[in-house]
Design a protein around this motif. Structure first.
Motif, PDB file in Angstrom:
ATOM      1  N   LEU A 136     -34.255  12.579  -0.776  1.00 21.61           N
ATOM      2  CA  LEU A 136     -33.152  12.854  -1.973  1.00 21.61           C
ATOM      3  C   LEU A 136     -34.132  13.359  -3.426  1.00 21.61           C
ATOM      4  O   LEU A 136     -33.264  13.576  -4.206  1.00 21.61           O
ATOM      5  CB  LEU A 136     -32.179  11.792  -2.162  1.00 21.61           C
ATOM      6  CG  LEU A 136     -31.684  11.311  -1.395  1.00 21.61           C
ATOM      7  CD1 LEU A 136     -31.623  10.230  -1.524  1.00 21.61           C
ATOM      8  CD2 LEU A 136     -30.205  11.788  -0.812  1.00 21.61           C
ATOM      9  N   VAL A 137     -35.385  13.612  -3.179  1.00 23.98           N
ATOM     10  CA  VAL A 137     -35.816  13.955  -4.660  1.00 23.98           C
ATOM     11  C   VAL A 137     -35.317  13.638  -5.323  1.00 23.98           C
ATOM     12  O   VAL A 137     -34.797  13.955  -6.600  1.00 23.98           O
ATOM     13  CB  VAL A 137     -35.265  15.977  -5.084  1.00 23.98           C
ATOM     14  CG1 VAL A 137     -36.265  16.418  -5.938  1.00 23.98           C
ATOM     15  CG2 VAL A 137     -35.662  16.951  -3.111  1.00 23.98           C
ATOM     16  N   ASP A 138     -35.470  11.957  -5.271  1.00 26.07           N
ATOM     17  CA  ASP A 138     -35.213  11.131  -7.036  1.00 26.07           C
ATOM     18  C   ASP A 138     -35.878  11.267  -7.637  1.00 26.07           C
ATOM     19  O   ASP A 138     -37.150  10.447  -7.597  1.00 26.07           O
ATOM     20  CB  ASP A 138     -34.521   9.743  -6.141  1.00 26.07           C
ATOM     21  CG  ASP A 138     -34.116   8.887  -7.080  1.00 26.07           C
ATOM     22  OD1 ASP A 138     -34.299   8.978  -8.052  1.00 26.07           O
ATOM     23  OD2 ASP A 138     -34.406   8.035  -6.232  1.00 26.07           O
ATOM     24  N   GLN A 170     -36.769  19.634   1.156  1.00 23.44           N
ATOM     25  CA  GLN A 170     -37.137  18.315   0.989  1.00 23.44           C
ATOM     26  C   GLN A 170     -37.329  17.656   2.489  1.00 23.44           C
ATOM     27  O   GLN A 170     -37.804  16.702   2.946  1.00 23.44           O
ATOM     28  CB  GLN A 170     -37.682  17.225  -0.091  1.00 23.44           C
ATOM     29  CG  GLN A 170     -38.573  18.197  -1.354  1.00 23.44           C
ATOM     30  CD  GLN A 170     -39.062  17.280  -2.313  1.00 23.44           C
ATOM     31  OE1 GLN A 170     -39.216  18.106  -3.639  1.00 23.44           O
ATOM     32  NE2 GLN A 170     -38.377  15.711  -2.180  1.00 23.44           N
ATOM     33  N   VAL A 219     -33.662  20.223  -2.716  1.00 24.27           N
ATOM     34  CA  VAL A 219     -32.710  19.837  -2.304  1.00 24.27           C
ATOM     35  C   VAL A 219     -32.445  19.901  -1.232  1.00 24.27           C
ATOM     36  O   VAL A 219     -32.191  19.424  -0.515  1.00 24.27           O
ATOM     37  CB  VAL A 219     -31.695  19.596  -3.047  1.00 24.27           C
ATOM     38  CG1 VAL A 219     -30.554  19.338  -3.184  1.00 24.27           C
ATOM     39  CG2 VAL A 219     -31.972  19.442  -4.662  1.00 24.27           C
ATOM     40  N   ASN A 220     -32.571  21.004  -0.723  1.00 23.79           N
ATOM     41  CA  ASN A 220     -32.047  22.012   0.460  1.00 23.79           C
ATOM     42  C   ASN A 220     -34.185  21.795   1.009  1.00 23.79           C
ATOM     43  O   ASN A 220     -33.669  21.971   2.941  1.00 23.79           O
ATOM     44  CB  ASN A 220     -31.933  23.154   0.341  1.00 23.79           C
ATOM     45  CG  ASN A 220     -30.383  23.757  -0.198  1.00 23.79           C
ATOM     46  OD1 ASN A 220     -30.044  22.240  -0.347  1.00 23.79           O
ATOM     47  ND2 ASN A 220     -29.894  24.401  -1.103  1.00 23.79           N
ATOM     48  N   GLY A 226     -39.566  17.155  -7.443  1.00 20.78           N
ATOM     49  CA  GLY A 226     -39.355  19.128  -7.263  1.00 20.78           C
ATOM     50  C   GLY A 226     -40.045  20.032  -8.301  1.00 20.78           C
ATOM     51  O   GLY A 226     -39.981  21.229  -7.605  1.00 20.78           O
ATOM     52  N   PRO A 244     -33.070  19.933 -10.141  1.00 17.52           N
ATOM     53  CA  PRO A 244     -33.922  20.621  -8.663  1.00 17.52           C
ATOM     54  C   PRO A 244     -32.521  21.759  -8.314  1.00 17.52           C
ATOM     55  O   PRO A 244     -33.704  22.703  -7.464  1.00 17.52           O
ATOM     56  CB  PRO A 244     -34.031  19.255  -7.809  1.00 17.52           C
ATOM     57  CG  PRO A 244     -33.198  18.251  -8.648  1.00 17.52           C
ATOM     58  CD  PRO A 244     -32.707  18.608  -9.907  1.00 17.52           C
ATOM     59  N   GLU A 245     -31.420  21.471  -8.062  1.00 17.59           N
ATOM     60  CA  GLU A 245     -30.535  22.574  -7.984  1.00 17.59           C
ATOM     61  C   GLU A 245     -31.190  24.163  -8.102  1.00 17.59           C
ATOM     62  O   GLU A 245     -31.094  25.216  -7.445  1.00 17.59           O
ATOM     63  CB  GLU A 245     -29.349  22.303  -8.064  1.00 17.59           C
ATOM     64  CG  GLU A 245     -28.655  21.178  -7.829  1.00 17.59           C
ATOM     65  CD  GLU A 245     -27.793  21.001  -5.993  1.00 17.59           C
ATOM     66  OE1 GLU A 245     -28.312  22.218  -5.897  1.00 17.59           O
ATOM     67  OE2 GLU A 245     -27.758  20.115  -5.818  1.00 17.59           O
TER      68      GLU A 245
END
Length: 728
Positions: A286-288, A264, A261-262, A356, A18-19
């Motif tokens: 945390l976009v887990d 959400q 990640v930033n 994500g 997701p980064e």
């Protein structure tokens, strides 16, 4: 292995990181070049050929979009782009610019974290630019700016460097003013204004495929003087090769848009009102990809082979084929039949889509645009608030009675795909009403029913949707049940515009925690005591329970509300919906015995009482209005302003912009039917125009009675008004 297959594999590889994902929408005023720009990005990512980019309009996948030269449906595509030695996955949605399809823009914004706003260098920021920016910022989506058609300033308007700089700076200034104004009350947003120095503004020509930004100039050594030279010498191919538009824009996307990640952690509290301390909230923030599955459906489309395809943003967990998922607002579970990503008009199936990403899913038969789909039962996401409401209605009936079941099925499908369309199905008469955002909206829907579904239909003349609203506070009115054993005492008062807007924007609703709703209503000007007694909201109307300790009222309240809703949906003047009314229930006398205070007693009592109170509050008809902007050569200016004035409209402003005159005004929607062909013939086809819905206004007194009678006749109502309506 084909090029497409390679891209799909690369997308699958990048989905787990997701980064390096960017979810973005391209949004703009109609005809400012979004779809042409998207073509360039597709070519840059190797998905269509470089030669046809800009003419192919790959994202306008429907035949009618290609024919009309406008985007009607938001289209999704996933692509990859290498930036600073790192491959990025970009999930892009190309959205419509025409005001009639604004619902698609609002829904797309829920799925993305960044919006690339495209503005025409010659026309500057236009009404729809403002609307799309507002839609993005309200959803917590970060904007950047691309100023398109810069080639026109150089070659058509022959502007020198200074003039050009002035014009471009004024576009940036206008956009920043809009962003500042819209974000000043948003605590979770820092300074989101765009700037050339920071690299959040790009310039270029989507048609000729070149673009620049401050970082790209530093990288390639190109400056504006050289660009002007090449553009004037017709060396556009060289320009494209030396500073390709796709690199400039996709670099800007990777550099300046937030990744999931930033984004959400900031977006979840804005669009979800569930328990912030729960595991599910953590998983979304945390976009887990190992968490519970949470998908927000933003779009439903029909695929002739696969049936319904739901697209949307995966906020948590990993979507896979065969999962059994809950759909908010429906019972039971739906089974996922396939998951995939979009490549323009094509859908490519993949094994799984983790958090994500934007996914395309089949098998969610109960989902509609706006549904929350999850592996555990959960508080659904906030409803997606559409800024404008339907203002025009058309009757549709099947030419052959045998097609009737298929037509009903298709209409239900239409309202699933596009929540800004309202469908009223009358099984008895076989006549069905479709209400939409404008003439074009309805024209496109009916055309698609005929073409795509093969159902020949007859359509009636467009009917304008009106509203009814009280103009002053009423006295207390008594409503008596048919058996005379139950009495209700109510009064009404008109609500302020601020309160109505707060409800329309979804900032106050019955789905919210009570404390939040109270605060929102008080901020909009409602006094503290009133805000504590809100019992129910229906449309933009509020019921206040001012009663004290009345026996049996709790168990009767549902019936009271039903009666009031019936009265609000069918106002006393012409059965049109009532808006902006605050209803106070002061007192009630109820029969001891449940049997004597059933639906047949309570509903007529409250319905009649509310109608009496509305008439006492001098209820009047409101008509929908449209802001109109016409760009026209000087010598046709009189004809253009005459077209607005001749339609009971008023001209508010006229000014010169470049070599064109701009005429701005407002006119009733009912008078704007057929405007397109009239303005063409009045200006010899030289005018370009656009309209924006501008809410409802009280119709002038001299027209009230005639309009009410016309609607009553159309609806088969009695033509005598109740004697109490003597003020019209």
């Amino acid at each position: 292995m084909g090029r497409r297959k390679k891209i799909v594999q690369e997308c699958e590889r990048l989905m787990d990181d997701p980064e390096n994902i960017r979810n973005i929408a391209i949004a703009a005023h109609v005809d400012h070049g979004k779809t042409t720009l998207t073509d360039n990005l597709l070519a840059g990512a190797g998905m269509i050929s470089d030669e046809t980019a800009g003419e192919q309009l790959a994202m306008d996948t429907e035949e009618d979009e290609q024919e009309r030269g406008i985007t009607i449906d938001a289209a999704n595509v996933s692509m990859t782009h290498e930036y600073e030695d790192q491959n990025h996955l970009i999930n892009l949605i190309d959205t419509p610019g025409h005001v009639d399809f604004g619902g698609d823009v609002t829904r797309a914004m829920r799925a993305v974290d960044g919006a690339l706003v495209v503005v025409d260098a010659v026309e500057g920021a236009m009404p729809q630019t403002e609307t799309v920016l507002r839609q993005a910022l309200r959803e917590g989506v970060k904007p950047t700016l691309f100023i398109n058609k810069v080639d026109r300033l150089i070659s058509e308007l022959q502007e020198g460097p200074e003039e050009m700089q002035k014009r471009l700076l004024s576009v940036i200034r206008d956009v920043n003013e809009l962003i500042r104004g819209m974000t000043e009350d948003m605590d979770d947003i820092d300074d989101w204004t765009v700037s050339v120095e920071e690299g959040t503004v790009g310039f270029g020509s989507a048609l000729y495929k070149w673009g620049v930004s401050m970082p790209s100039m530093q990288r390639t050594g190109m400056d504006f003087a050289e660009i002007m030279e090449l553009e004037r010498a017709d060396k556009r191919q060289e320009l494209h090769e030396r500073t390709p538009l796709s690199d400039v824009v996709l670099d800007m996307v990777c550099e300046h848009f937030p990744n999931p990640v930033n984004a959400q952690p900031r977006r979840i509290p804005r669009i979800w009102r569930g328990d912030a301390d729960s595991d599910l909230a953590d998983s979304m923030r945390l976009v887990d990809e190992d968490g519970d599955v949470v998908l927000m459906v933003t779009d439903i489309a029909m695929d002739p082979h696969a049936g319904e395809v739901a697209s949307g943003r995966v906020f948590s967990g990993t979507l896979e084929k065969g999962q059994e998922l809950y759909v908010s607002g429906t019972a039971g579970k739906n089974r996922v039949q396939s998951v995939g990503v979009y490549m323009g008009g094509e859908r490519e199936e993949v094994e799984e889509v983790p958090a994500g990403n934007i996914a395309a899913v089949t098998g969610l038969k109960d989902a509609i645009a706006g549904s929350t789909v999850s592996s555990v039962e959960m508080t659904p996401f906030e409803t997606i608030e559409h800024i404008s409401e339907p203002v025009i209605t058309k009757a549709v009936e099947a030419k052959n009675m045998d097609d009737l079941p298929k037509l009903i099925e298709t209409l239900r499908q239409v309202s699933k795909e596009d929540p800004t369309i309202q469908i009223e199905i009358n099984e008895d008469t076989g006549e069905h009403l479709i209400s939409g955002q404008g003439e074009l909206h309805l024209e496109v829907i009916t055309q698609r029913i005929e073409k795509n579904q093969g159902i020949p239909v007859n359509t009636g003349e467009p009917i304008v949707v009106y509203r009814e609203q009280p103009q002053e506070a009423s006295d207390q009115v008594e409503g008596i049940s048919p058996n005379r054993h139950n009495r209700f005492y109510i009064s009404i008062e008109p609500m302020t515009d601020d309160l109505v807007e707060t409800i329309q924007r979804g900032e106050a609703s019955m789905d919210m925690p009570e404390q939040d709703r109270r605060e929102a209503l008080q901020e909009a000007g409602m006094d503290k005591d009133t805000s504590q007694n809100v019992e129910h909201m229906h449309g933009t109307n509020i019921l206040i329970d001012d009663t004290k300790g009345i026996q049996h009222l709790n168990e009767t309240m549902e019936l009271v509300i039903e009666g009031l809703e019936e009265a609000l949906d069918n106002g006393p003047l012409a059965n049109e919906p009532v808006q902006g009314t605050l209803i106070r229930l002061h007192d009630a006398r109820l029969h001891e015995d449940t049997i004597h205070r059933g639906p047949a007693q309570v509903i007529p009592a409250t319905r009649n009482a509310l109608h009496k109170a509305l008439i006492d509050g001098k209820i009047k008809m409101l008509e929908p209005m449209q802001d109109v902007r016409i760009d026209v050569p000087n010598d046709h200016m009189g004809a253009a302003s005459g077209e607005i004035q001749g339609r009971r409209g008023r001209v508010d402003d006229m000014y010169q912009e470049g070599d064109l005159m701009v005429v701005e005004g407002i006119a009733p929607v009912g008078e704007m039917i057929g405007f397109a062909s009239d303005i063409r013939s009045a200006t010899e086809g030289r005018a370009s125009w656009n309209t924006e819905n501008a809410g409802f206004e009280v119709m002038s007194n001299s027209l009230q009675r005639d309009k009410i009678m016309e609607i009553r006749e159309r609806k088969g109502m009695k033509l005598e008004l109740p004697p109490a309506i003597d003020y019209i």
